[in-house]
Design an enzyme around this catalytic site. Structure first.
Site, PDB file in Angstrom:
ATOM      1  N   HIS A 174      19.869 -23.286 -40.470  1.00 34.96           N
ATOM      2  CA  HIS A 174      19.634 -24.042 -39.232  1.00 34.96           C
ATOM      3  C   HIS A 174      20.796 -25.009 -38.966  1.00 34.96           C
ATOM      4  CE1 HIS A 174      15.827 -22.209 -38.667  1.00 34.96           C
ATOM      5  NE2 HIS A 174      15.234 -22.798 -39.681  1.00 34.96           N
TER       6      HIS A 174
ATOM      7  N   ASP B 115      18.848 -16.908 -32.606  1.00 37.41           N
ATOM      8  CA  ASP B 115      17.968 -16.372 -33.652  1.00 37.41           C
ATOM      9  C   ASP B 115      18.770 -15.857 -34.854  1.00 37.41           C
ATOM     10  OD1 ASP B 115      15.563 -15.715 -34.801  1.00 37.41           O
ATOM     11  OD2 ASP B 115      15.243 -13.902 -33.615  1.00 37.41           O
TER      12      ASP B 115
ATOM     13  N   LEU C 156      30.381 -28.853 -18.666  1.00 30.07           N
ATOM     14  CA  LEU C 156      29.267 -27.955 -19.019  1.00 30.07           C
ATOM     15  C   LEU C 156      27.991 -28.737 -19.350  1.00 30.07           C
ATOM     16  CD1 LEU C 156      28.563 -24.900 -20.173  1.00 30.07           C
ATOM     17  CD2 LEU C 156      28.776 -26.067 -22.357  1.00 30.07           C
TER      18      LEU C 156
END
Ligand code: IPE
Ligand code: IPE
Ligand code: MG
Length: 253
Positions: free
Chosen positions: A39, A22, A133
């Site tokens: 973004h 966020d 990962l």
């Protein structure tokens, strides 16, 4: 970020870290840039965090990229967010490949533009055989919707005789959620939310039942290896009690 604890190489790291990425919009606005630039920088931060997490031995990072509620944003911003999977392919995937990272999706492709779907599917397929990962992207994801969908699927299985009511338990329910593909790693050990907001915003309501949580003021585009390590340092000093007493945990150890 002001860290109370520093990362300790000798202590264990969480296996599954969930992040609510966020603050992209405010990060951009503070710099006189467009929210969309925030973004894009957020995607670059995800690349840094994924590589750092991989090196530290974290197994899964589930990153909230687009919520079912984010469709309510101005169309131009939604349209830009739908182009980020292309940027993920073009600008992030090569580094993820080099680091043996897998991309997965938690969320629904329903209602997502076809071209966006194509890039999401491509990232998943290209990295499918990687064994490091897992970067699990929560895209077009909302936890309440997910819980309702899981319930419907279970009811269908009971009605068709595939399942009895008695067979419904927590493990079976968890398998039907959008994180079910993570198997025993589906519950995050640790949740980090950036940008100072202290709420869950419909994220992983079932899976976060016993997770440790950290809310930091750092805005997501400012996340890097150092900030992420400081967050993990905080986790390393938590005692997870699961209802027991602190003394019981110390004797268990
Ligand atoms: C998070 O950043 C990214 C998405 C929700 C897609 P925001 O866009 O929510 O940034 P702020 O909260 O407005 O600063
Ligand atoms: C949550 O952030 C969703 C993502 C990070 C993708 P928001 O910024 O949309 O959350 P609210 O609406 O402020 O709670
Ligand atoms: Mg926000």
């Amino acid at each position: 970020m002001k860290a109370k604890y520093t990362f300790n190489e000798n202590l264990s790291v969480p296996k599954h870290v969930a992040v609510i990425m966020d603050g992209n919009g405010r990060w951009a606005q503070e710099r006189g840039k467009k929210r969309t630039e925030g973004h894009y920088e957020g995607l670059m931060a995800l690349r840094r965090v994924a590589i750092a997490a991989h090196k530290m031995g974290v197994k899964v990072v589930t990153a909230y990229a687009f919520s079912t509620e984010n469709w309510k944003r101005p169309l131009s911003e939604v349209n830009y967010l739908m182009t980020l999977p292309k940027s993920l392919n073009d600008d992030v995937l090569p580094d993820l490949m080099k680091n043996n990272v897998q991309v997965r999706l938690t969320g629904s492709l329903d209602g997502v533009p076809k071209v966006t779907q194509k890039y999401i599917k491509n990232a998943i397929e290209k990295t499918h055989d990687n064994t490091g990962l897992i970067v699990n992207v929560a895209f077009n994801y909302g936890s309440r919707h997910d819980i309702v969908e899981a319930t419907k699927a279970i009811v269908d299985d009971v009605q068709s005789g595939k399942l009895t009511t008695e067979q419904i338990d927590e493990a079976l329910f968890a398998k039907h959620l959008a994180t079910g593909h993570l198997g025993e790693l589906s519950d995050p050990d640790f949740l980090i939310r950036s940008s100072g907001e202290v709420r869950l915003s419909n994220y992983l309501l079932w899976e976060l039942a016993y997770s440790e949580m950290l809310f930091v003021d750092t805005k997501w585009p400012d996340f890097d290896e150092e900030v992420f390590k400081a967050c993990i340092g905080e986790y390393q000093h938590r005692q997870r009690r699961y209802g027991k007493t602190g003394e019981q945990i110390e004797t268990d150890e």
